[in-house]
Design an enzyme around this catalytic site. Sequence first.
Site, PDB file in Angstrom:
ATOM      1  N   ALA A   1      -2.962   4.555   3.258  1.00  0.00           N
ATOM      2  CA  ALA A   1      -2.963   3.851   1.966  1.00  0.00           C
ATOM      3  C   ALA A   1      -3.510   2.446   2.144  1.00  0.00           C
ATOM      4  O   ALA A   1      -3.277   1.815   3.171  1.00  0.00           O
ATOM      5  CB  ALA A   1      -1.548   3.786   1.398  1.00  0.00           C
TER       6      ALA A   1
ATOM      7  N   ALA B   1       0.826  -1.205   0.000  1.00  0.00           N
ATOM      8  CA  ALA B   1       0.000   0.000   0.000  1.00  0.00           C
ATOM      9  C   ALA B   1       0.868   1.266   0.000  1.00  0.00           C
ATOM     10  O   ALA B   1       0.755   2.120  -0.893  1.00  0.00           O
ATOM     11  CB  ALA B   1      -0.924  -0.029   1.225  1.00  0.00           C
ATOM     12  N   MET B   2       1.757   1.384   0.975  1.00  0.00           N
ATOM     13  CA  MET B   2       2.552   2.614   1.098  1.00  0.00           C
ATOM     14  C   MET B   2       3.608   2.718   0.002  1.00  0.00           C
ATOM     15  O   MET B   2       3.811   3.787  -0.587  1.00  0.00           O
ATOM     16  CB  MET B   2       3.235   2.669   2.472  1.00  0.00           C
ATOM     17  CG  MET B   2       2.272   2.723   3.621  1.00  0.00           C
ATOM     18  SD  MET B   2       1.240   4.211   3.586  1.00  0.00           S
ATOM     19  CE  MET B   2       2.346   5.387   4.340  1.00  0.00           C
TER      20      MET B   2
ATOM     21  N   LYS C   1       4.250   8.198  17.805  1.00  0.00           N
ATOM     22  CA  LYS C   1       3.386   7.332  16.988  1.00  0.00           C
ATOM     23  C   LYS C   1       3.296   5.932  17.614  1.00  0.00           C
ATOM     24  O   LYS C   1       2.235   5.301  17.586  1.00  0.00           O
ATOM     25  CB  LYS C   1       3.932   7.263  15.548  1.00  0.00           C
ATOM     26  CG  LYS C   1       2.959   6.579  14.614  1.00  0.00           C
ATOM     27  CD  LYS C   1       2.972   7.116  13.196  1.00  0.00           C
ATOM     28  CE  LYS C   1       1.728   6.606  12.452  1.00  0.00           C
ATOM     29  NZ  LYS C   1       2.036   5.859  11.251  1.00  0.00           N
TER      30      LYS C   1
ATOM     31  N   SER D   1      -4.527  -1.338  11.483  1.00  0.00           N
ATOM     32  CA  SER D   1      -3.915  -2.334  10.590  1.00  0.00           C
ATOM     33  C   SER D   1      -3.638  -3.661  11.303  1.00  0.00           C
ATOM     34  O   SER D   1      -3.715  -4.725  10.686  1.00  0.00           O
ATOM     35  CB  SER D   1      -2.625  -1.776   9.995  1.00  0.00           C
ATOM     36  OG  SER D   1      -1.745  -1.408  11.037  1.00  0.00           O
TER      37      SER D   1
ATOM     38  N   ASN E   1      -0.018   3.822  18.519  1.00  0.00           N
ATOM     39  CA  ASN E   1      -0.282   2.498  17.923  1.00  0.00           C
ATOM     40  C   ASN E   1      -0.246   1.372  18.953  1.00  0.00           C
ATOM     41  O   ASN E   1      -1.024   0.419  18.861  1.00  0.00           O
ATOM     42  CB  ASN E   1       0.752   2.192  16.830  1.00  0.00           C
ATOM     43  CG  ASN E   1       0.518   3.011  15.577  1.00  0.00           C
ATOM     44  OD1 ASN E   1      -0.578   3.508  15.353  1.00  0.00           O
ATOM     45  ND2 ASN E   1       1.546   3.171  14.771  1.00  0.00           N
TER      46      ASN E   1
HETATM   47  P1  NAD Z   1       1.728  -3.750   2.950  1.00  0.00           P
HETATM   48  O1  NAD Z   1       1.567  -5.085   3.596  1.00  0.00           O
HETATM   49  O2  NAD Z   1       0.609  -3.211   2.123  1.00  0.00           O
HETATM   50  O3  NAD Z   1       3.024  -3.740   2.025  1.00  0.00           O
HETATM   51  C1  NAD Z   1       4.198  -4.416   2.355  1.00  0.00           C
HETATM   52  C2  NAD Z   1       4.735  -5.023   1.075  1.00  0.00           C
HETATM   53  O4  NAD Z   1       5.999  -5.618   1.356  1.00  0.00           O
HETATM   54  C3  NAD Z   1       3.845  -6.143   0.497  1.00  0.00           C
HETATM   55  O5  NAD Z   1       3.492  -5.833  -0.831  1.00  0.00           O
HETATM   56  C4  NAD Z   1       4.720  -7.386   0.565  1.00  0.00           C
HETATM   57  O6  NAD Z   1       4.504  -8.296  -0.490  1.00  0.00           O
HETATM   58  C5  NAD Z   1       6.102  -6.768   0.531  1.00  0.00           C
HETATM   59  N1  NAD Z   1       7.161  -7.643   1.037  1.00  0.00           N
HETATM   60  C6  NAD Z   1       7.122  -8.543   2.072  1.00  0.00           C
HETATM   61  N2  NAD Z   1       8.293  -9.152   2.175  1.00  0.00           N
HETATM   62  C7  NAD Z   1       9.103  -8.657   1.198  1.00  0.00           C
HETATM   63  C8  NAD Z   1      10.441  -8.912   0.796  1.00  0.00           C
HETATM   64  N3  NAD Z   1      11.195  -9.825   1.410  1.00  0.00           N
HETATM   65  N4  NAD Z   1      10.950  -8.207  -0.241  1.00  0.00           N
HETATM   66  C9  NAD Z   1      10.185  -7.278  -0.899  1.00  0.00           C
HETATM   67  N5  NAD Z   1       8.907  -7.006  -0.564  1.00  0.00           N
HETATM   68  C10 NAD Z   1       8.370  -7.686   0.475  1.00  0.00           C
HETATM   69  O7  NAD Z   1       2.104  -2.750   4.123  1.00  0.00           O
HETATM   70  P2  NAD Z   1       1.863  -1.178   4.161  1.00  0.00           P
HETATM   71  O8  NAD Z   1       0.496  -0.902   4.673  1.00  0.00           O
HETATM   72  O9  NAD Z   1       2.299  -0.581   2.897  1.00  0.00           O
HETATM   73  O10 NAD Z   1       2.865  -0.748   5.338  1.00  0.00           O
HETATM   74  C11 NAD Z   1       4.265  -0.613   5.136  1.00  0.00           C
HETATM   75  C12 NAD Z   1       4.848   0.085   6.376  1.00  0.00           C
HETATM   76  O11 NAD Z   1       4.265   1.406   6.474  1.00  0.00           O
HETATM   77  C13 NAD Z   1       4.500  -0.614   7.702  1.00  0.00           C
HETATM   78  O12 NAD Z   1       5.547  -0.455   8.607  1.00  0.00           O
HETATM   79  C14 NAD Z   1       3.271   0.148   8.186  1.00  0.00           C
HETATM   80  O13 NAD Z   1       3.088   0.077   9.579  1.00  0.00           O
HETATM   81  C15 NAD Z   1       3.623   1.564   7.742  1.00  0.00           C
HETATM   82  N6  NAD Z   1       2.461   2.466   7.559  1.00  0.00           N
HETATM   83  C16 NAD Z   1       1.370   2.067   6.845  1.00  0.00           C
HETATM   84  C17 NAD Z   1       0.310   2.958   6.657  1.00  0.00           C
HETATM   85  C18 NAD Z   1      -0.907   2.600   5.835  1.00  0.00           C
HETATM   86  O14 NAD Z   1      -1.880   3.362   5.825  1.00  0.00           O
HETATM   87  N7  NAD Z   1      -0.907   1.511   5.088  1.00  0.00           N
HETATM   88  C19 NAD Z   1       0.373   4.245   7.234  1.00  0.00           C
HETATM   89  C20 NAD Z   1       1.515   4.619   7.958  1.00  0.00           C
HETATM   90  C21 NAD Z   1       2.561   3.720   8.104  1.00  0.00           C
END
Ligand code: NAD
Length: 336
Positions: free
Chosen positions: A129, A10-11, A188, A259, A192
């Site tokens: 996201a 997502a991010m 944060k 999340s 959380n």
């Molecule tokens: P997500 O699960 O959507 O994305 C993580 C991605 O990493 C996945 O697509 C997964 O396939 C990939 N991945 C896993 N192992 C991997 C590897 N070995 N090599 C390459 N890619 C790999 O997570 P997200 O929601 O995007 O969150 C990412 C970070 O951002 C987290 O720490 C989360 O807490 C933080 N965050 C998320 C949000 C939000 O709204 N989504 C907001 C603020 C902070």
Amino acid sequence: MKYTILGAGAMGSLFGGKLAAAGHDVELLDINEAHLEQIRQHGLRLETDAGNRVVYPAVALPADARQMPDWLIVFTKTMHTETALQAVEHLLGSKTCVLSLQNGLGNLERLQACVPLDRIAIGVTTVPADMKGPGHVASHGWGTSKCMAADVASSDAKARVQQLVDDFNAAELETTVSADVMSDIWRKVAFNAALNTICAVTGATVGMLGRVPSSRELVHRASGEVIQVAQKQSIGIDADGVHRDLDDAMDHHLHHQPSMLQDLLAGRATEIDAIAGAVVRDGERLGIGTPVLRVMHALVRQKESQAAVTPTTRTIANTNSSTTATAAPITTTTHH
Ligand code: NAD
């Protein structure tokens, strides 16, 4: 600038997509082949309040990537950072910088295992996201990011971070240079560690916790433990501000599922270790008790293990019939 996103969920897809839309040379790395293939064939769909657009960044599995970026941005979940970084060691040239805006504690240490301090930036983001499906990310509502050079003594590192922040702002990713990033990160975590864990354990939305006085009190106790552990390490944290944010969330984000709850419901591993677990460990080291967080950590771990080890059977009932279904096991990959 050349940007490589490690973990294009997502991010990663949102940040990478916006940087690509702003004209940067972007490569998205992920292990989710369906997502990569969809982007290869049809582009990455960015859905925001401003409308939809499709961008065409390069994509690759981490081991296959060849672009040596100016900045590698890590956006895996925290428990996947180490494995992900090991797979891209060949991309870390002598000038490559690495940024983490991931949630939780320990991100700096995980990056430092691979990259010198003066090429690391860390921070936090409240940008929302969600993955809607392969090749499709949505971000609705407002959020902002803050980051800082990990090597505070290096003027070169600060200049590189300023350039990154300028690129982000030009790409419609509102970002500032933080004056005290550890304070931002712990603030944060205090939020959380309270709401994510208690919602994850109870299955409640944030608003549901606010309706029950004892749950509201538990939320404040959990964040109070994080604040105490931070203060013991001389990390400035605006305790009143944290408690105000928690009350505000419980009063207004009535239907929000954090999340960690979403991850458990989907049978995915959670970031519990970097959020509550890391605070419990710091507390132990500093002689500060963290009884609420310790229990929340254990209970979330228990919920993860039930889904992973003993697939639970739940009954899906509708008006005409009822059938049984087996919950998906937690895997080490995270897909929305
Ligand atoms: P997500 O699960 O959507 O994305 C993580 C991605 O990493 C996945 O697509 C997964 O396939 C990939 N991945 C896993 N192992 C991997 C590897 N070995 N090599 C390459 N890619 C790999 O997570 P997200 O929601 O995007 O969150 C990412 C970070 O951002 C987290 O720490 C989360 O807490 C933080 N965050 C998320 C949000 C939000 O709204 N989504 C907001 C603020 C902070």
